[in-house]
Design an enzyme around this catalytic site. Sequence first.
Site, PDB file in Angstrom:
ATOM      1  N   LYS A   1       0.117   4.266  -0.182  1.00 31.62           N
ATOM      2  CA  LYS A   1      -0.509   5.450   0.448  1.00 31.62           C
ATOM      3  C   LYS A   1      -0.304   6.669  -0.460  1.00 31.62           C
ATOM      4  O   LYS A   1      -0.367   6.531  -1.672  1.00 31.62           O
ATOM      5  CB  LYS A   1       0.060   5.653   1.849  1.00 31.62           C
ATOM      6  CG  LYS A   1      -0.046   4.363   2.677  1.00 31.62           C
ATOM      7  CD  LYS A   1       0.225   4.540   4.122  1.00 31.62           C
ATOM      8  CE  LYS A   1       0.063   3.193   4.819  1.00 31.62           C
ATOM      9  NZ  LYS A   1       0.202   3.261   6.257  1.00 31.62           N
TER      10      LYS A   1
ATOM     11  N   GLU B   1      -6.390   4.631   8.031  1.00 33.21           N
ATOM     12  CA  GLU B   1      -6.247   6.074   7.783  1.00 33.21           C
ATOM     13  C   GLU B   1      -7.536   6.666   7.221  1.00 33.21           C
ATOM     14  O   GLU B   1      -7.846   7.826   7.456  1.00 33.21           O
ATOM     15  CB  GLU B   1      -5.034   6.309   6.861  1.00 33.21           C
ATOM     16  CG  GLU B   1      -3.733   6.122   7.645  1.00 33.21           C
ATOM     17  CD  GLU B   1      -2.610   5.455   6.885  1.00 33.21           C
ATOM     18  OE1 GLU B   1      -2.586   5.497   5.650  1.00 33.21           O
ATOM     19  OE2 GLU B   1      -1.731   4.864   7.561  1.00 33.21           O
TER      20      GLU B   1
ATOM     21  N   GLY C   1       2.922   2.208  10.726  1.00 39.98           N
ATOM     22  CA  GLY C   1       3.865   3.306  10.533  1.00 39.98           C
ATOM     23  C   GLY C   1       4.628   3.686  11.791  1.00 39.98           C
ATOM     24  O   GLY C   1       5.273   4.729  11.847  1.00 39.98           O
TER      25      GLY C   1
ATOM     26  N   SER D   1       3.787  -2.154  10.215  1.00 39.45           N
ATOM     27  CA  SER D   1       5.252  -2.198  10.349  1.00 39.45           C
ATOM     28  C   SER D   1       5.857  -3.537   9.941  1.00 39.45           C
ATOM     29  O   SER D   1       6.808  -4.018  10.560  1.00 39.45           O
ATOM     30  CB  SER D   1       5.677  -1.823  11.778  1.00 39.45           C
ATOM     31  OG  SER D   1       5.271  -0.496  12.065  1.00 39.45           O
TER      32      SER D   1
ATOM     33  N   ASN E   1       0.869  -1.187   0.000  1.00 40.76           N
ATOM     34  CA  ASN E   1       0.000   0.000   0.000  1.00 40.76           C
ATOM     35  C   ASN E   1       0.901   1.230   0.000  1.00 40.76           C
ATOM     36  O   ASN E   1       1.526   1.543   1.009  1.00 40.76           O
ATOM     37  CB  ASN E   1      -0.888  -0.058   1.261  1.00 40.76           C
ATOM     38  CG  ASN E   1      -1.661   1.228   1.481  1.00 40.76           C
ATOM     39  OD1 ASN E   1      -1.772   2.076   0.590  1.00 40.76           O
ATOM     40  ND2 ASN E   1      -2.206   1.390   2.679  1.00 40.76           N
TER      41      ASN E   1
ATOM     42  N   HIS F   1      -9.340   1.180   5.255  1.00 38.28           N
ATOM     43  CA  HIS F   1      -8.001   1.307   5.833  1.00 38.28           C
ATOM     44  C   HIS F   1      -8.075   2.247   7.039  1.00 38.28           C
ATOM     45  O   HIS F   1      -8.854   3.188   7.051  1.00 38.28           O
ATOM     46  CB  HIS F   1      -7.020   1.851   4.791  1.00 38.28           C
ATOM     47  CG  HIS F   1      -5.615   1.844   5.301  1.00 38.28           C
ATOM     48  ND1 HIS F   1      -5.117   2.874   6.066  1.00 38.28           N
ATOM     49  CD2 HIS F   1      -4.637   0.918   5.210  1.00 38.28           C
ATOM     50  CE1 HIS F   1      -3.879   2.563   6.418  1.00 38.28           C
ATOM     51  NE2 HIS F   1      -3.560   1.391   5.912  1.00 38.28           N
TER      52      HIS F   1
ATOM     53  N   GLU G   1      -5.059  -4.920  10.907  1.00 36.74           N
ATOM     54  CA  GLU G   1      -3.987  -3.941  11.061  1.00 36.74           C
ATOM     55  C   GLU G   1      -4.194  -3.169  12.355  1.00 36.74           C
ATOM     56  O   GLU G   1      -4.938  -2.185  12.373  1.00 36.74           O
ATOM     57  CB  GLU G   1      -3.999  -2.962   9.887  1.00 36.74           C
ATOM     58  CG  GLU G   1      -3.763  -3.606   8.539  1.00 36.74           C
ATOM     59  CD  GLU G   1      -3.236  -2.601   7.533  1.00 36.74           C
ATOM     60  OE1 GLU G   1      -2.109  -2.772   7.081  1.00 36.74           O
ATOM     61  OE2 GLU G   1      -3.948  -1.634   7.236  1.00 36.74           O
TER      62      GLU G   1
HETATM   63  P1  PGA Z   1       3.101   0.260   7.575  1.00 30.06           P
HETATM   64  O1  PGA Z   1       1.623   0.464   6.995  1.00 30.06           O
HETATM   65  O2  PGA Z   1       3.642  -0.999   6.992  1.00 30.06           O
HETATM   66  O3  PGA Z   1       3.874   1.482   7.128  1.00 30.06           O
HETATM   67  O4  PGA Z   1       2.988   0.178   9.055  1.00 30.06           O
HETATM   68  C1  PGA Z   1       0.747  -0.622   6.850  1.00 30.06           C
HETATM   69  C2  PGA Z   1      -0.589  -0.157   6.302  1.00 30.06           C
HETATM   70  O5  PGA Z   1      -1.065   0.912   6.710  1.00 30.06           O
HETATM   71  O6  PGA Z   1      -1.202  -0.831   5.446  1.00 30.06           O
END
Ligand code: PGA
Length: 252
Positions: free
Chosen positions: A11, A98, A174, A214, A9, A96, A168
């Site tokens: 983003k 976010e 992140g 992560s 992803n 997601h 997640e």
């Molecule tokens: P990340 O994001 O690997 O940077 O933690 C995962 C995601 O939001 O799908």
Amino acid sequence: MRRSIVAGNWKMHKDHTEGAGLAREILAGLEGTEPASEVVLIPPFTTLPAVTDVTRGSIVKTGGQDLYYEDEGAFTGEISARMLKSLGCTYVLVGHSERRHILGERGDLLAKKLRAALKAGLVPIFCVGEVLEQREAGDAAAVVAAQIQEVLAGLSRDEIATTVVAYEPVWAIGTGRTATPQDAAEMHSGIRTVLEDLFTPELAESTVILYGGSVKPGNAAELMAEEEIDGVLVGGASLTASTFLGIIFPSP
Ligand code: PGA
């Protein structure tokens, strides 16, 4: 046997030129290999055409990061499932964290998006996960169960068989903090129990459940070694070919 997926992803990273470059590097790294997982790239909308141009005819699949539930109309800034489909996308993220936490998307909206994706022939990757306070209060399993129930209840047999779930934990996204493989596996198994109650044991058993938060080359192998973890949804580490390839081919 459930299929395994490694999805990147991106983003809000990579314009169309950078995205095509990254896709080419990933394809070069995959050449002559037979990855154990399906590889999926999920770039921003404006980068998608450039990426699908690169991946067309290859083993790499693509997806959108979001969609709107109407087919077309006066919905400024939105993208429909048909538009993603017409580019050759296979997947689309729905819910997601976010989108939930920064853009305020809630279960009723996500249910409409998920159904629109399925209707158009896209595979939704439906994301769920608790925030840190909920985990610390011991509510993680209940929060995730409620997120599953409010959006997936009422899907037909075929629809749930198509849907992919991604667990997640929001505190792991992140942040460099990863759920332990055991914690993640335990939540995945809890998700299967919720699916079993909503549908059937067979459908719950066959649902592909990814872990995200992560994920990096250094922890991908131990996460994917868990029988309950069918693959990973990767953010930061999917933005460079070497780290993404290190997750597709994880070394213990
Ligand atoms: P990340 O994001 O690997 O940077 O933690 C995962 C995601 O939001 O799908």
